[in-house]
Design a protein around this motif. Structure first.
Motif, PDB file in Angstrom:
ATOM      1  N   TRP A 298      21.704 -12.969 -29.943  1.00  0.00           N
ATOM      2  CA  TRP A 298      21.251 -11.748 -29.281  1.00  0.00           C
ATOM      3  C   TRP A 298      19.876 -11.317 -29.770  1.00  0.00           C
ATOM      4  N   GLU A 299      19.574 -11.545 -31.073  1.00  0.00           N
ATOM      5  CA  GLU A 299      18.232 -11.220 -31.549  1.00  0.00           C
ATOM      6  C   GLU A 299      17.197 -12.115 -30.879  1.00  0.00           C
ATOM      7  N   ALA A 300      17.551 -13.395 -30.721  1.00  0.00           N
ATOM      8  CA  ALA A 300      16.622 -14.346 -30.111  1.00  0.00           C
ATOM      9  C   ALA A 300      16.370 -14.041 -28.645  1.00  0.00           C
ATOM     10  N   VAL A 301      17.303 -13.361 -28.006  1.00  0.00           N
ATOM     11  CA  VAL A 301      17.147 -13.009 -26.586  1.00  0.00           C
ATOM     12  C   VAL A 301      16.513 -11.635 -26.425  1.00  0.00           C
ATOM     13  N   VAL A 302      17.050 -10.653 -27.134  1.00  0.00           N
ATOM     14  CA  VAL A 302      16.622  -9.266 -26.935  1.00  0.00           C
ATOM     15  C   VAL A 302      15.201  -9.029 -27.429  1.00  0.00           C
ATOM     16  N   ILE A 303      14.874  -9.497 -28.635  1.00  0.00           N
ATOM     17  CA  ILE A 303      13.558  -9.205 -29.205  1.00  0.00           C
ATOM     18  C   ILE A 303      12.423  -9.814 -28.379  1.00  0.00           C
ATOM     19  N   PRO A 304      12.481 -11.114 -27.992  1.00  0.00           N
ATOM     20  CA  PRO A 304      11.404 -11.638 -27.137  1.00  0.00           C
ATOM     21  C   PRO A 304      11.327 -10.934 -25.788  1.00  0.00           C
ATOM     22  N   LEU A 305      12.493 -10.602 -25.195  1.00  0.00           N
ATOM     23  CA  LEU A 305      12.460  -9.886 -23.921  1.00  0.00           C
ATOM     24  C   LEU A 305      11.813  -8.519 -24.075  1.00  0.00           C
ATOM     25  N   PHE A 306      12.105  -7.852 -25.187  1.00  0.00           N
ATOM     26  CA  PHE A 306      11.504  -6.544 -25.423  1.00  0.00           C
ATOM     27  C   PHE A 306       9.989  -6.659 -25.577  1.00  0.00           C
ATOM     28  N   LEU A 307       9.536  -7.652 -26.348  1.00  0.00           N
ATOM     29  CA  LEU A 307       8.104  -7.837 -26.540  1.00  0.00           C
ATOM     30  C   LEU A 307       7.416  -8.207 -25.231  1.00  0.00           C
ATOM     31  N   THR A 308       8.072  -9.080 -24.442  1.00  0.00           N
ATOM     32  CA  THR A 308       7.490  -9.468 -23.161  1.00  0.00           C
ATOM     33  C   THR A 308       7.454  -8.287 -22.202  1.00  0.00           C
ATOM     34  N   SER A 309       8.495  -7.455 -22.232  1.00  0.00           N
ATOM     35  CA  SER A 309       8.557  -6.316 -21.319  1.00  0.00           C
ATOM     36  C   SER A 309       7.426  -5.329 -21.567  1.00  0.00           C
ATOM     37  N   LEU A 310       6.913  -5.296 -22.807  1.00  0.00           N
ATOM     38  CA  LEU A 310       5.793  -4.394 -23.091  1.00  0.00           C
ATOM     39  C   LEU A 310       4.565  -4.752 -22.257  1.00  0.00           C
ATOM     40  N   MET A 311       4.424  -6.055 -21.933  1.00  0.00           N
ATOM     41  CA  MET A 311       3.292  -6.485 -21.117  1.00  0.00           C
ATOM     42  C   MET A 311       3.380  -5.932 -19.707  1.00  0.00           C
ATOM     43  N   TYR A 312       4.615  -5.735 -19.229  1.00  0.00           N
ATOM     44  CA  TYR A 312       4.816  -5.277 -17.858  1.00  0.00           C
ATOM     45  C   TYR A 312       5.229  -3.808 -17.787  1.00  0.00           C
ATOM     46  N   ALA A 313       5.125  -3.105 -18.912  1.00  0.00           N
ATOM     47  CA  ALA A 313       5.545  -1.706 -18.929  1.00  0.00           C
ATOM     48  C   ALA A 313       4.719  -0.865 -17.959  1.00  0.00           C
ATOM     49  N   GLY A 314       3.416  -1.145 -17.901  1.00  0.00           N
ATOM     50  CA  GLY A 314       2.550  -0.391 -16.995  1.00  0.00           C
ATOM     51  C   GLY A 314       2.958  -0.558 -15.540  1.00  0.00           C
ATOM     52  N   SER A 315       3.223  -1.814 -15.141  1.00  0.00           N
ATOM     53  CA  SER A 315       3.639  -2.070 -13.757  1.00  0.00           C
ATOM     54  C   SER A 315       4.972  -1.400 -13.450  1.00  0.00           C
TER      55      SER A 315
END
Length: 210
Positions: free
Chosen positions: A92-109
């Motif tokens: 779950w750490e390997a899935v959630v943490i990268p998804l969270f970091l990636t989602s920051l790139m699309y937070a504005g959109s």
């Protein structure tokens, strides 16, 4: 990783195998038209589905190819997954943490999309923002409907599922163990893996222009 790092794979073999997987990943995307001589797809959706199938084939072939090249100690499933950097513990750490970091790139959109939904809802209500339970329920339903619409959006499948999954498996799970077993230092592998990934995009761009 249940492989013998720094042994069993020569440097030329590791580089050649990585380059071959890069070229194969790109070439197979265009193989239906160029090699198999299949007619061009009539719709964008059928075109993308064909590319999904080709990317899937390339990924499976790369995984099998690496399984025979890597000096894997045991052929048990857990060891095979570990050789590709896939571990069942701390999943779950390997899935959630990268998804969270990636989602920051699309937070504005995402914020802009949310604001657009909110604004259209407010305009529909004669510019009155209803913060009642019923009003918020309607807004939530619109957001859910928008998210469900992504399930039927072929471009969303390409950007969020197929491309990230196949690219990570080929350019990370396969190449990184190969380069490590070839004797490259971890810091060098961190630089080499993106180089092959960039090479793939350059080839895609070149093929698209042609």
């Amino acid at each position: 990783m249940e492989v013998n790092n720094g042994g069993g794979v020569t440097v030329p073999a590791a580089i050649t195998a990585s380059a071959a997987m890069t070229i194969f990943y790109v070439a197979i995307l265009y193989s239906p038209t160029l090699i198999l001589r299949l007619p061009p797809p009539l719709t964008y959706q059928s075109y993308m589905i064909r590319r999904f199938i080709c990317a899937g084939i390339s990924t499976v072939v790369s995984l099998i190819f690496c399984a025979f090249i890597l000096p894997i100690k045991s052929w048990e499933m857990s060891n095979l997954l570990s050789a590709y950097g896939i571990r069942l513990h701390h999943t779950w750490e390997a899935v959630v943490i990268p998804l969270f970091l990636t989602s920051l790139m699309y937070a504005g959109s995402f914020v802009l999309k949310f604001y657009s939904i909110w604004s259209s809802w407010a305009d529909h209500e004669d510019h009155r923002i209803d913060l009642s339970f019923e009003g918020l329920k309607i807004l939530l339903e619109k957001i859910i409907n928008w998210m469900l619409s992504l399930v039927y959006n072929i471009s969303a499948w390409r950007m969020y599922i197929v491309a990230p999954l196949t690219e990570e498996l080929v350019f990370r799970a396969c190449m990184i163990p190969l380069l490590l077993c070839g004797g490259f230092e971890p810091y060098t592998v961190i630089l080499l893996s993106p180089v092959f990934f960039s090479l793939a995009f350059l080839l895609l761009l070149y093929c698209s222009i042609d």
